[in-house]
Design an enzyme around this catalytic site. Structure first.
Site, PDB file in Angstrom:
ATOM      1  N   CYS A  27       3.211   5.622   2.276  1.00 63.16           N
ATOM      2  CA  CYS A  27       2.286   4.675   2.902  1.00 63.16           C
ATOM      3  C   CYS A  27       1.087   4.541   1.982  1.00 63.16           C
ATOM      4  CB  CYS A  27       1.895   5.126   4.307  1.00 63.16           C
ATOM      5  SG  CYS A  27       1.186   6.789   4.374  1.00 63.16           S
ATOM      6  N   THR A  28       0.040   3.877   2.425  1.00 63.93           N
ATOM      7  CA  THR A  28      -1.083   3.570   1.535  1.00 63.93           C
ATOM      8  C   THR A  28      -1.770   4.826   1.010  1.00 63.93           C
ATOM      9  OG1 THR A  28      -1.465   1.529   2.774  1.00 63.93           O
ATOM     10  CG2 THR A  28      -3.206   2.254   1.286  1.00 63.93           C
TER      11      THR A  28
END
Length: 244
Positions: free
Chosen positions: A179-180
């Protein structure tokens, strides 16, 4: 002057997050920092920007527990650059969760195996791997790792529905996620482990750590990484090379 942007999170027990809101706001305001922070009983999550000196003072205080956030040694912190202030103001919000999954099974103290960016390519080379991008659909449209599954979610809280319909502990023996900045994978991997999946891996520090750590010439990342500020997206160019 080039500004420094710090994206961070830490799962740590905060008995009274409401009591920390004003002191943290005052500390950041004195340093002329702007950005957004979330406070909850489970920890802190945020992205802020300011001069390199101001960011340094804030992150030092955060690491040392001087802001009232108990230090656990699990602080995830990534830095990038901005040519102008990417936030309009400073916002500190109280939340039930610092990343919303609405799933009691997702205990962030029991997460999957962290994979450092330097070891990520070896993980991706496994043909039996199920690779999942845990971000939302509009984020994935801007960029991702090749071969990653898009859960097609509008919000992270929909991830559990995707998992229930598409993942099977009996069939999917090795799952890797990213994810980010890493925080969504903390919750997602905890949920999958509690749901019976045996081997769950996730990219430590997320895409931001990967872009900061892996040289562009060696990168397998394709496209841009969406970020929740006025810069909108980042590539390898936003990160200074890490010192050896």
């Amino acid at each position: 002057m080039t500004l420094r942007v710090a994206a961070f999170y830490q799962f740590t027990a905060i008995p009274n997050p409401a009591e920390l809101r004003a002191p943290i706001r005052n500390f950041c305001a004195a340093l002329e920092l702007k950005g957004t922070m979330l406070l909850a009983h489970e920890g802190i999550n945020g992205t802020i920007a300011g001069t390199p000196d101001a960011i340094g003072k804030f992150t030092a205080a955060l690491r040392q527990g001087a802001l009232g956030i108990p230090s656990t040694g699990r602080l995830e912190l990534k830095f990038s650059a901005a040519v102008s202030m990417p936030f309009q103001r400073l916002k500190i919000r109280l939340k039930r969760e610092i990343v919303t999954l609405k799933q009691p099974l997702a205990n962030p103290d029991q997460t999957g195996i962290y994979i450092e960016p330097g070891d990520w390519h070896q993980i991706l080379a496994d043909p039996k791997l199920v690779l999942i991008d845990t971000r939302n659909d509009f984020e994935i449209e801007m960029g991702s790792f090749p071969g990653a599954i898009n859960p097609k979610t509008a919000s992270f809280s929909e991830f559990t529905d995707f998992a229930e319909k598409n993942l099977d502990p009996g069939k999917h023996k090795k799952i890797a996620m990213f994810c980010t900045g890493g925080i969504r994978c903390e919750k997602a991997s905890a949920y999958l482990l509690q749901s019976g999946f045996e081997q769950v891996l996730h990219l430590k520090g997320g895409i931001l750590n990967y872009l900061e750590s892996v040289p562009a010439a060696q990168s397998q990342w394709q496209g841009e990484c969406f970020v929740f500020d006025e810069r909108e997206s980042l590539t390898h160019a936003a990160f200074a090379p890490k010192a050896a």
